[in-house]
Design an enzyme around this catalytic site. Structure first.
Site, short mmCIF file in Angstrom:
data_model
loop_
_atom_site.label_atom_id
_atom_site.label_comp_id
_atom_site.label_asym_id
_atom_site.label_seq_id
_atom_site.Cartn_x
_atom_site.Cartn_y
_atom_site.Cartn_z
N GLU A 47 0.81 -1.24 0.00
CA GLU A 47 0.00 0.00 0.00
C GLU A 47 0.84 1.28 0.00
O GLU A 47 0.58 2.20 0.78
CB GLU A 47 -0.94 -0.01 1.21
CG GLU A 47 -1.85 -1.21 1.21
CD GLU A 47 -2.76 -1.29 2.43
OE1 GLU A 47 -2.71 -0.38 3.28
OE2 GLU A 47 -3.53 -2.26 2.52
N HIS A 65 -10.57 -5.62 -2.54
CA HIS A 65 -11.65 -5.47 -1.56
C HIS A 65 -12.78 -4.71 -2.27
O HIS A 65 -12.64 -3.52 -2.55
CB HIS A 65 -11.18 -4.67 -0.35
CG HIS A 65 -10.11 -5.35 0.44
ND1 HIS A 65 -10.33 -6.51 1.16
CD2 HIS A 65 -8.80 -5.04 0.65
CE1 HIS A 65 -9.21 -6.88 1.77
NE2 HIS A 65 -8.27 -6.01 1.47
N ASP A 77 -12.43 -9.92 -1.03
CA ASP A 77 -13.73 -9.99 -0.38
C ASP A 77 -14.67 -9.06 -1.13
O ASP A 77 -14.24 -8.05 -1.68
CB ASP A 77 -13.68 -9.70 1.14
CG ASP A 77 -12.91 -8.47 1.52
OD1 ASP A 77 -12.73 -7.58 0.68
OD2 ASP A 77 -12.48 -8.40 2.70
N GLU A 108 -6.39 -10.46 -1.39
CA GLU A 108 -7.21 -10.23 -0.20
C GLU A 108 -8.68 -10.13 -0.58
O GLU A 108 -9.42 -9.28 -0.07
CB GLU A 108 -6.77 -8.93 0.51
CG GLU A 108 -5.32 -8.94 0.92
CD GLU A 108 -4.88 -7.69 1.66
OE1 GLU A 108 -5.75 -6.91 2.12
OE2 GLU A 108 -3.66 -7.48 1.81
N ASN A 160 2.05 -5.17 -3.20
CA ASN A 160 0.64 -5.45 -2.91
C ASN A 160 -0.09 -4.14 -2.63
O ASN A 160 0.40 -3.30 -1.87
CB ASN A 160 0.60 -6.35 -1.67
CG ASN A 160 -0.76 -6.96 -1.40
OD1 ASN A 160 -1.34 -7.57 -2.30
ND2 ASN A 160 -1.27 -6.82 -0.19
O1 G3I Z 1 -6.08 -8.28 18.87
C1 G3I Z 1 -6.50 -7.00 19.34
C2 G3I Z 1 -7.35 -7.14 20.58
O2 G3I Z 1 -6.56 -7.71 21.59
C3 G3I Z 1 -7.87 -5.76 20.96
O3 G3I Z 1 -8.72 -5.90 22.04
C4 G3I Z 1 -8.62 -5.13 19.82
C5 G3I Z 1 -9.09 -3.72 20.14
O4 G3I Z 1 -9.09 -2.88 19.03
O5 G3I Z 1 -7.75 -5.04 18.70
C6 G3I Z 1 -7.28 -6.32 18.25
O6 G3I Z 1 -6.42 -6.11 17.16
C7 G3I Z 1 -7.05 -5.77 15.93
C8 G3I Z 1 -6.59 -6.77 14.89
O7 G3I Z 1 -7.09 -6.41 13.63
C9 G3I Z 1 -7.01 -8.20 15.19
O8 G3I Z 1 -8.40 -8.31 15.15
C10 G3I Z 1 -6.62 -4.37 15.54
O9 G3I Z 1 -7.18 -3.43 16.43
C11 G3I Z 1 -7.09 -4.08 14.15
O10 G3I Z 1 -6.54 -2.84 13.73
C12 G3I Z 1 -6.64 -5.16 13.20
O11 G3I Z 1 -7.19 -4.90 11.93
C13 G3I Z 1 -6.54 -5.52 10.86
C14 G3I Z 1 -6.17 -4.46 9.82
O12 G3I Z 1 -5.59 -5.09 8.69
C15 G3I Z 1 -5.20 -3.46 10.38
O13 G3I Z 1 -4.74 -2.62 9.40
C16 G3I Z 1 -7.48 -6.54 10.25
O14 G3I Z 1 -7.66 -7.62 11.16
C17 G3I Z 1 -6.89 -7.08 8.96
O15 G3I Z 1 -7.84 -7.86 8.30
C18 G3I Z 1 -6.51 -5.93 8.06
O16 G3I Z 1 -5.92 -6.44 6.90
C19 G3I Z 1 -5.57 -5.49 5.93
C20 G3I Z 1 -4.36 -5.99 5.21
O17 G3I Z 1 -3.32 -6.26 6.12
C21 G3I Z 1 -3.86 -5.01 4.16
N1 G3I Z 1 -4.93 -4.67 3.26
C22 G3I Z 1 -6.15 -4.22 3.88
C23 G3I Z 1 -6.66 -5.24 4.88
C24 G3I Z 1 -7.98 -4.85 5.43
O18 G3I Z 1 -7.88 -3.68 6.18
#
Ligand code: G3I
Length: 462
Positions: free
Chosen positions: A163, A242, A273, A271, A205
């Protein structure tokens, strides 16, 4: 043999079985597998592709989740666990526990792993967010080197940089601390990754790079073109894909995939969806799948999660399984599209042709093994996926030998060790795929330049 779209098509329809003898071993050469496979991975493998999913380490204790994972997918991406904040939470203190859980689960099941992501403006650990300039550059390169070295030989492809381009009409790089460290930060990351793990494919990516007319797509295209012309080591481009109503599947999606592929890189949908439900959503998944299948160097599709409830945007129900793990209409349309793909999946250009040929040795009996090759070819190169199947007793190690036609050279391989890169080449199991139960299979693969004509792998137990 150079196959035209028309001749490949005839091969596909003919379904002939030819018996031949090579080196004292009898082979059955069959027409491309075009039957209805019952899982996404098996269906994708028919044309030499993979079908993957993002996996969250925290869900590996959920049996419904793991059952679907093990059954349907043959490529795995850690959803968050290999990112910079996860793997280097404190500077120079690396943490691989969660990433390893995902990697080991996948590899124990014979699946490959995409690494995501070595360098990114987001999900940087706090210490890195506060850095700028040459100290940041040094820290970023150290991160890339350390992580890629740790996982060396175990990753099919790395999202080296994620990105890095801006949304909107500029087609320019996104502002970030990494970008401010100098415009060459991306190529520096790719060179460091290549040095650390020469066997991994190295990908750029991004999202919103699906519509060929968009400035961001054009900006990424120009960067890849520039990298290829200057010898910066880049092997693939990932389109995150996405989609939702604000960002629908573009009508020129296949054109975008093809144009990137024409630069001499693989393309992967990394990715996927698509928000929605019912037949409209199913239709969109079908379109995306068909677009990939129509581009020879579109080597696989990864969906960003398993069940709707596992998604980062669960409210949009964007995945192939519902919250209970049931297959949705979108699952069926995707599977059907994969199954309908004849190995004729030719591109709209006249320069590229995909064909799949399966070469099967006869039942080897106790202690033996067979090897079957499935090919994804284009003008000037191919990817071979080789399936090793144990005979009526278990294998504790295997080796597969084949002779490449003159002028053909292996450029890289995965899930196997290799000796030789032209003429006679031998592949042997790696530590995690040498044990094969009676009648069960493992898979490895390689990429080569040149032609795949007459490829006849033979398998032996070690
Ligand atoms: O695990 C913690 C948890 O302990 C806490 O209580 C909670 C509170 O916010 O956060 C949890 O972590 C989160 C994590 O996902 C796991 O669920 C983070 O806040 C959250 O920011 C994180 O989001 C991820 C996101 O990337 C961050 O940028 C998504 O799961 C993940 O699917 C997403 O993936 C990205 C790709 O890497 C790049 N392309 C876009 C894609 C979608 O956004």
């Amino acid at each position: 043999m150079k196959l035209t779209a028309r001749s490949v098509s005839r091969v596909a329809l003919a379904a002939t079985v030819v018996a031949a003898t090579t080196g004292g071993v009898a082979f059955l050469v069959t027409a491309p597998a075009s039957g209805a496979a019952s899982t996404l991975a098996a269906a994708a493998q028919q044309s030499g592709r993979y079908f993957g999913t993002a996996v969250a380490a925290g869900r590996l204790g959920d049996s419904t989740y793991v059952n679907i994972l093990n059954r349907e997918f043959d490529m795995v991406t850690a959803e968050n666990e290999m990112k910079m904040d996860a793997t280097e939470p404190n500077q120079n203190q690396f943490s691989y526990g969660s990433g390893d859980r995902i990697l080991n689960q996948a590899r124990n099941q014979g699946k490959r792993v995409r690494g995501h992501a070595l360098a990114w403006h987001a999900q940087q650990p706090g210490w890195m967010q506060r850095m700028e300039g040459s100290s940041l550059r040094q820290a970023m390169l150290n991160h890339v080197t350390q992580v890629a070295t740790y996982y060396r030989g175990k990753i099919y492809a790395w999202d080296v940089v994620n990105e890095a381009f801006a949304d909107g009409s500029s087609g320019a790089r996104r502002d970030s601390n990494l970008q401010r460290s100098g415009n060459d930060w991306i190529e520096a990351a790719f060179r460091a990754a290549r040095a650390a793990d020469p066997g991994a494919k190295l990908c750029y990516n991004d999202y919103n790079t699906d519509d060929w007319t968009h400035a961001k797509t054009q900006g990424v295209y120009r960067m890849v073109q520039d990298f290829k012309s200057r010898g910066v080591p880049i092997d693939c481009v990932g389109l995150q894909s996405h989609f939702n109503s604000q960002s629908p599947v573009p009508s020129n999606y296949q054109t975008t995939l093809q144009n990137f592929a024409n630069l001499g890189v693989d393309v992967q949908i990394t990715e996927l969806d698509i928000e929605g439900s019912g037949s409209a959503q199913a239709d969109n998944f079908r379109r995306v799948t068909e677009a990939c299948l129509a581009v020879a160097r579109c080597t696989g599709i990864t969906v960003w999660g398993i069940r709707d409830t596992d998604s980062w945007r669960a409210y949009g129900t964007p995945l192939l399984f519902d919250g209970s793990g049931n297959k949705k209409a979108a699952y069926n349309s995707t599977l059907n599209a994969l199954n309908a793909a004849s190995p004729t999946d030719t591109t709209t250009t006249t320069t590229t042709t995909t064909t799949t040929t399966t070469t099967t040795s006869q039942d080897p009996g106790p202690g033996g093994c067979t090897a079957t090759a499935s090919l994804n070819t284009w003008n000037g190169g191919f990817v071979a996926s080789i399936r090793v199947t144990a005979g009526s007793s278990a294998l504790n190690g295997w080796s597969v030998s084949l002779t490449l036609p003159s002028g053909t050279t292996v450029t890289n391989q995965w899930s196997a060790n290799r000796s030789g890169n032209s003429g006679p080449v031998t592949f042997t199991n790696v530590d995690y795929n040498g044990s094969v139960a009676p009648g069960r299979s493992v898979e490895f693969g390689f990429q080569a330049t040149g032609s795949a004509t007459g490829l006849s792998p033979t398998c032996a137990a070690r």
